[in-house]
Design a protein around this motif. Structure first.
Motif, short mmCIF file in Angstrom:
data_model
loop_
_atom_site.label_atom_id
_atom_site.label_comp_id
_atom_site.label_asym_id
_atom_site.label_seq_id
_atom_site.Cartn_x
_atom_site.Cartn_y
_atom_site.Cartn_z
N VAL A 23 10.30 -91.42 69.05
CA VAL A 23 9.12 -90.67 68.61
C VAL A 23 7.90 -91.29 69.27
CG1 VAL A 23 7.67 -90.01 66.65
CG2 VAL A 23 10.17 -90.10 66.38
N TRP A 47 14.18 -95.53 63.46
CA TRP A 47 13.57 -94.75 64.54
C TRP A 47 12.87 -95.69 65.52
CZ3 TRP A 47 10.50 -89.99 62.27
CH2 TRP A 47 11.40 -89.10 61.67
N VAL A 49 9.66 -95.86 67.15
CA VAL A 49 8.34 -95.25 67.04
C VAL A 49 7.38 -95.99 67.97
CG1 VAL A 49 6.41 -94.72 65.51
CG2 VAL A 49 8.78 -94.55 64.67
N VAL A 328 12.76 -84.42 63.85
CA VAL A 328 13.58 -85.38 64.58
C VAL A 328 15.06 -85.14 64.32
CG1 VAL A 328 14.15 -87.83 64.78
CG2 VAL A 328 11.76 -87.12 64.65
#
Length: 337
Positions: A23, A47, A49, A328
């Motif tokens: 992300v 994740w 990020v 996502v």
């Protein structure tokens, strides 16, 4: 984390394992990567990020913005970061989330490198036709002076703190314990003709100022930034999720940052009227372009939060995080197939 790409030293907020679902969070004007902190703490720990500071913000080098390229200087910087294997694995296709001006940067990145974008989330984005009649010449000089001085007071409507409380959110209480952190991001903005606000230019027509050739406000101006047709023509067309608050006073069909709307309200003298200088219907423009995007084979969803201002990821952090999880997971499950 700091790394060098395109000759610039970039500062990035990183979280999660390198092989986690990727992300990329792109901040807007007068902020930095840390502006995403209220959201990041709600996101899954597995994740990957990444929230970089754009050039001239936060801890990234202050390098002039060539406004004649629209927002492409910023997008090119992001594309270079995507090639750095310390940031994402080779060939990674992140979900790209862009806030305000960062929404325009994210759109430009999608146009220029569609193979690197798995999904696009636009949070209170500037119009695909640009933002800001008059460019840098329309900037509030009191705000610019206070920004340059690092003013942390609340003694003027034009102080950075009061702009944060009044326009970045609809409910100042939503800033909570993050207010000082978020104010730090605003004050990290490099004030210079090549950065914020940019170089002013004179114009014969009302309002007497126009976008110059350098700096942030000029780069967003309709004179230099117009991406509607290019966005509609993007190959592959990942789904676009458009998130906004219905109390946004910055990006709106009746924006308080639009000189034409202020002229219509009688707050800026000399407005020549609707026929010669209509206020910019930013929401209607974005919706019309996304409808064209969908008609050309893409898809989009519009999500509106009631009573929320310019920063839904702050005012409705948990809800925004849930929405992003859905995006996502949708991309991840699609890739698995």
């Amino acid at each position: 984390m700091e790394l060098t790409a395109r000759g610039l030293r970039h500062n990035l907020l990183l979280r999660g394992p390198i092989d986690g679902p990727p992300v990329l969070l792109v901040h807007g004007n007068c902020s930095s990567g840390a502006f995403w902190e209220p959201l990041v703490r709600h996101l899954p720990a597995h994740w990957r990020v990444v929230a970089p500071d754009l050039r001239g913000y936060g801890g990234t080098d202050t390098v002039p913005v060539d406004a004649t390229r629209g927002l492409r200087d910023f997008a090119d910087d992001l594309a270079a970061l995507l090639e750095a294997e310390e940031v994402f694995p080779a060939g990674a296709r992140p979900v790209v989330v862009g806030h305000s001006m960062g929404g325009g940067v994210a759109m430009q990145l999608l146009v220029d490198a569609p193979e690197r974008v798995a999904g696009l989330v636009l949070e209170a984005p500037l119009s695909p036709y640009g933002f800001g009649l008059g460019g840098a010449g329309a900037a509030n000089p009191d705000f610019v002076e206070r920004l340059a001085a690092g003013d942390r007071t609340a003694d003027s409507p034009a102080s950075p703190r009061m702009i944060l409380r009044t326009y970045y959110v609809a409910d100042p209480a939503s800033l909570g314990a993050d207010e000082e952190l978020l104010l730090d991001t605003v004050l990290s903005t490099a004030v210079a003709e090549g950065n914020y606000p940019g170089d002013p230019a004179a114009a014969e027509e009302w309002p007497g100022v126009a976008a110059g050739r350098y700096g942030v406000l000029n780069a967003m101006s309709p004179r230099w930034f117009g991406i509607a047709d290019d966005l509609v023509a993007v190959p592959g067309k990942p789904k676009v999720t458009w998130v906004r608050g219905d109390a946004d006073q910055i990006v709106s069909d009746t924006s308080l940052f639009d000189l034409a709307n202020l002229g219509r309200l009688g707050l800026v003298p000399g407005w020549p009227g609707e026929e010669l200088c209509p206020p910019q219907a930013m929401i209607a423009q974005t919706r019309a372009v996304l409808e064209r995007y969908a008609a050309a084979g893409g898809a989009y969803e519009e999500v509106v939060y009631a009573g929320v201002g310019h920063s839904p990821h702050i005012e409705r952090a948990a809800d925004f995080a849930g929405l992003l999880r859905g995006v996502v997971e949708g991309v991840t499950s699609g890739a698995a197939r």
